[in-house]
Scaffold this motif. Structure first.
Motif, PDB file in Angstrom:
ATOM      1  N   GLU A 188      -3.749  40.038  24.159  1.00 28.46           N
ATOM      2  CA  GLU A 188      -3.575  41.352  24.442  1.00 28.46           C
ATOM      3  C   GLU A 188      -4.577  41.921  23.501  1.00 28.46           C
ATOM      4  O   GLU A 188      -4.819  41.985  22.374  1.00 28.46           O
ATOM      5  CB  GLU A 188      -2.313  41.904  24.164  1.00 28.46           C
ATOM      6  CG  GLU A 188      -1.145  40.959  24.780  1.00 28.46           C
ATOM      7  CD  GLU A 188       0.373  41.471  24.412  1.00 28.46           C
ATOM      8  OE1 GLU A 188       1.519  41.178  25.035  1.00 28.46           O
ATOM      9  OE2 GLU A 188       0.534  42.093  23.251  1.00 28.46           O
ATOM     10  N   CYS A 189      -5.070  43.120  24.161  1.00 30.28           N
ATOM     11  CA  CYS A 189      -6.061  43.804  23.368  1.00 30.28           C
ATOM     12  C   CYS A 189      -5.194  44.972  22.996  1.00 30.28           C
ATOM     13  O   CYS A 189      -4.392  45.944  23.576  1.00 30.28           O
ATOM     14  CB  CYS A 189      -7.040  44.657  24.371  1.00 30.28           C
ATOM     15  SG  CYS A 189      -7.919  45.892  23.414  1.00 30.28           S
ATOM     16  N   TRP A 190      -4.780  45.229  21.663  1.00 28.99           N
ATOM     17  CA  TRP A 190      -4.145  46.430  20.856  1.00 28.99           C
ATOM     18  C   TRP A 190      -5.185  47.397  20.514  1.00 28.99           C
ATOM     19  O   TRP A 190      -4.402  48.398  20.263  1.00 28.99           O
ATOM     20  CB  TRP A 190      -3.501  45.481  19.746  1.00 28.99           C
ATOM     21  CG  TRP A 190      -2.427  44.543  20.132  1.00 28.99           C
ATOM     22  CD1 TRP A 190      -2.033  44.254  21.416  1.00 28.99           C
ATOM     23  CD2 TRP A 190      -1.446  43.912  19.090  1.00 28.99           C
ATOM     24  NE1 TRP A 190      -0.978  43.283  21.234  1.00 28.99           N
ATOM     25  CE2 TRP A 190      -0.610  43.101  19.981  1.00 28.99           C
ATOM     26  CE3 TRP A 190      -1.305  43.773  17.828  1.00 28.99           C
ATOM     27  CZ2 TRP A 190       0.318  42.085  19.464  1.00 28.99           C
ATOM     28  CZ3 TRP A 190      -0.488  42.921  17.309  1.00 28.99           C
ATOM     29  CH2 TRP A 190       0.432  42.255  18.095  1.00 28.99           C
ATOM     30  N   VAL A 259      -7.009  39.827  14.282  1.00 27.42           N
ATOM     31  CA  VAL A 259      -6.492  38.796  15.418  1.00 27.42           C
ATOM     32  C   VAL A 259      -5.029  38.427  14.817  1.00 27.42           C
ATOM     33  O   VAL A 259      -4.910  38.106  13.687  1.00 27.42           O
ATOM     34  CB  VAL A 259      -7.269  37.656  15.370  1.00 27.42           C
ATOM     35  CG1 VAL A 259      -6.811  36.841  16.608  1.00 27.42           C
ATOM     36  CG2 VAL A 259      -8.693  38.007  15.689  1.00 27.42           C
ATOM     37  N   VAL A 260      -4.132  38.824  15.529  1.00 21.52           N
ATOM     38  CA  VAL A 260      -2.651  38.634  15.443  1.00 21.52           C
ATOM     39  C   VAL A 260      -2.105  37.566  16.020  1.00 21.52           C
ATOM     40  O   VAL A 260      -2.387  37.307  17.291  1.00 21.52           O
ATOM     41  CB  VAL A 260      -1.676  40.054  15.467  1.00 21.52           C
ATOM     42  CG1 VAL A 260      -0.362  39.769  15.152  1.00 21.52           C
ATOM     43  CG2 VAL A 260      -2.357  40.862  14.781  1.00 21.52           C
ATOM     44  N   LEU A 294      -6.918  42.070  18.310  1.00 20.89           N
ATOM     45  CA  LEU A 294      -6.626  41.371  19.305  1.00 20.89           C
ATOM     46  C   LEU A 294      -5.173  40.672  18.899  1.00 20.89           C
ATOM     47  O   LEU A 294      -5.150  40.090  17.835  1.00 20.89           O
ATOM     48  CB  LEU A 294      -7.413  40.131  19.390  1.00 20.89           C
ATOM     49  CG  LEU A 294      -7.351  39.091  20.804  1.00 20.89           C
ATOM     50  CD1 LEU A 294      -7.276  39.881  22.055  1.00 20.89           C
ATOM     51  CD2 LEU A 294      -8.726  38.177  20.637  1.00 20.89           C
ATOM     52  N   GLY A 295      -4.224  40.639  19.845  1.00 20.06           N
ATOM     53  CA  GLY A 295      -2.778  40.196  19.525  1.00 20.06           C
ATOM     54  C   GLY A 295      -2.550  39.114  20.497  1.00 20.06           C
ATOM     55  O   GLY A 295      -2.969  38.827  21.491  1.00 20.06           O
ATOM     56  N   ASN A 296      -1.331  38.484  19.949  1.00 17.04           N
ATOM     57  CA  ASN A 296      -0.529  37.525  20.576  1.00 17.04           C
ATOM     58  C   ASN A 296      -1.650  36.056  21.016  1.00 17.04           C
ATOM     59  O   ASN A 296      -1.275  35.541  22.100  1.00 17.04           O
ATOM     60  CB  ASN A 296      -0.037  38.040  21.985  1.00 17.04           C
ATOM     61  CG  ASN A 296       1.279  37.183  22.461  1.00 17.04           C
ATOM     62  OD1 ASN A 296       2.098  37.179  21.489  1.00 17.04           O
ATOM     63  ND2 ASN A 296       1.208  36.898  23.614  1.00 17.04           N
ATOM     64  N   VAL A 297      -2.359  35.752  19.995  1.00 15.10           N
ATOM     65  CA  VAL A 297      -3.401  34.693  20.400  1.00 15.10           C
ATOM     66  C   VAL A 297      -2.461  33.392  19.578  1.00 15.10           C
ATOM     67  O   VAL A 297      -1.774  33.778  18.716  1.00 15.10           O
ATOM     68  CB  VAL A 297      -4.681  35.230  19.533  1.00 15.10           C
ATOM     69  CG1 VAL A 297      -5.440  33.738  19.432  1.00 15.10           C
ATOM     70  CG2 VAL A 297      -5.135  36.072  19.835  1.00 15.10           C
TER      71      VAL A 297
END
Length: 332
Positions: A188-190, A259-260, A294-297
């Motif tokens: 996801e792009c946060w 990055v999360v 960038l999330g949910n990686v």
């Protein structure tokens, strides 16, 4: 608190087919119920072409409080592996809560003399960050053996497992940059944007703990860095607080991107008068800092882990949902 200048990047020597990889209890003990998963992890590593050995402390029933052994015993075994020229890589069997007990007992001269890949996440984040600060070692924030290779990897489709095996093998043996990590629709792009920088991070609470020790990374090491983190078994308010610590320390003012990882067991999200998502917490603490997020990686406790080599230069494009390794993690 004494903070020395960050040493030059120290890449481990690339592994070759037939090289010896040792699975060790660098933190928590081996529960009896995990024994089958450990055997599956050995099979995965052997399928990659490596020889595998279990370190002596990795034994069902061996335990001291919440650890595999006393910290001095773990340090002694770890140092022996670092000094043994036959051992070419070390992978933690699991995480835990022990590494803080032996940070001051590690033979850093053995690391600089013969740098080896050390793989693991969770509590092992402390090893990656501290050893990077002290020696420049590239740490491999990657799956642990038992709940990772022998657990989470077994729960994904065969095609995904084969993709991970190729990715890990290439990262450990290849002298070329990996390039883009395999993405999924879950990313996801946060906050949109693009940047390049050194990859620094790990388990969020361990990042905070690392910076509270005399082995903390100099703040300059975060200049332009891409900070990656994940959290597990915490509360939304604690995540917010940990990020506030990074803000107060000046780290969030120095990084160029974030990055999360996939969150796991974060209580308090969606409760009345509470944030609904981790994204809300991150953007609240970042405030007006206009950096890509960038999330949910797929790295961290949710597993399986994409490998995140600490210290390697990466390119992050949050809007395009890409994260690329621009340098090799090992040297020929």
């Amino acid at each position: 608190m004494i903070r020395a200048a960050l040493p030059q990047l120290l890449r481990p020597r690339a592994l070759a087919p037939g090289d010896l990889v040792v699975i060790a209890s660098l933190s928590g003990p081996l529960d009896a119920g995990y024994a089958p998963a450990l055997a599956r992890a050995v099979a995965v590593l052997e399928r990659m072409g490596f020889r595998v050995r279990l370190a002596p402390l990795l034994e069902v029933g061996r335990q001291h409080w919440w650890s595999a052994a006393r910290p001095v015993e773990i340090a002694e075994e770890f140092n022996g592996l670092l000094r043994d020229p036959e051992v070419r890589a070390i992978i933690a069997h699991d995480g835990g809560t022990t590494v803080l007990g032996y940070l001051d007992l590690i033979d850093v001269q053995a690391i600089t003399a013969d740098p080896k890949p050390i793989l693991g996440y969770s509590d092992i984040s402390l090893l990656h960050l501290v050893l990077h600060a002290r020696t420049g070692l590239v740490g491999f924030h990657a799956d642990v053996a038992t709940p990772g290779l022998g657990g989470h990897w077994q729960a994904v489709p065969a095609a995904r497992q084969a993709e991970l095996e190729t990715l890990y093998s290439t990262l450990l043996t290849g002298p070329e940059a990996i390039g883009p990590l395999p993405s999924t629709p879950a990313w996801e792009c946060w906050r949109a944007g693009r940047t390049e920088g050194r990859l620094i991070g790990g388990l969020l609470n361990r990042i905070v703990l690392t910076q509270a020790t005399s082995y903390a990374l100099p703040l300059e090491s975060f200049d332009g860095a891409v900070l990656f983190w994940e959290e597990m078994g915490s509360h939304a308010a604690h995540v917010w607080s940990y990020l506030q610590v990074l803000r107060h320390s000046g780290i969030l003012d120095r990084i160029s991107g974030m990055v999360v990882g996939v969150p796991r067991e974060i209580d308090g999200l969606g409760a009345p008068e509470a944030p609904s998502t981790l994204r809300e917490i991150v953007l609240d603490v970042l405030g007006g800092r206009d950096i890509p997020v960038l999330g949910n990686v797929e790295f961290g406790h949710a597993g399986p882990n994409l490998p995140m080599p600490v210290g390697i230069r990466v390119a992050l494009d949050a809007q395009q949902r890409t994260l690329s390794l621009l340098e090799p993690a090992v040297t020929p």
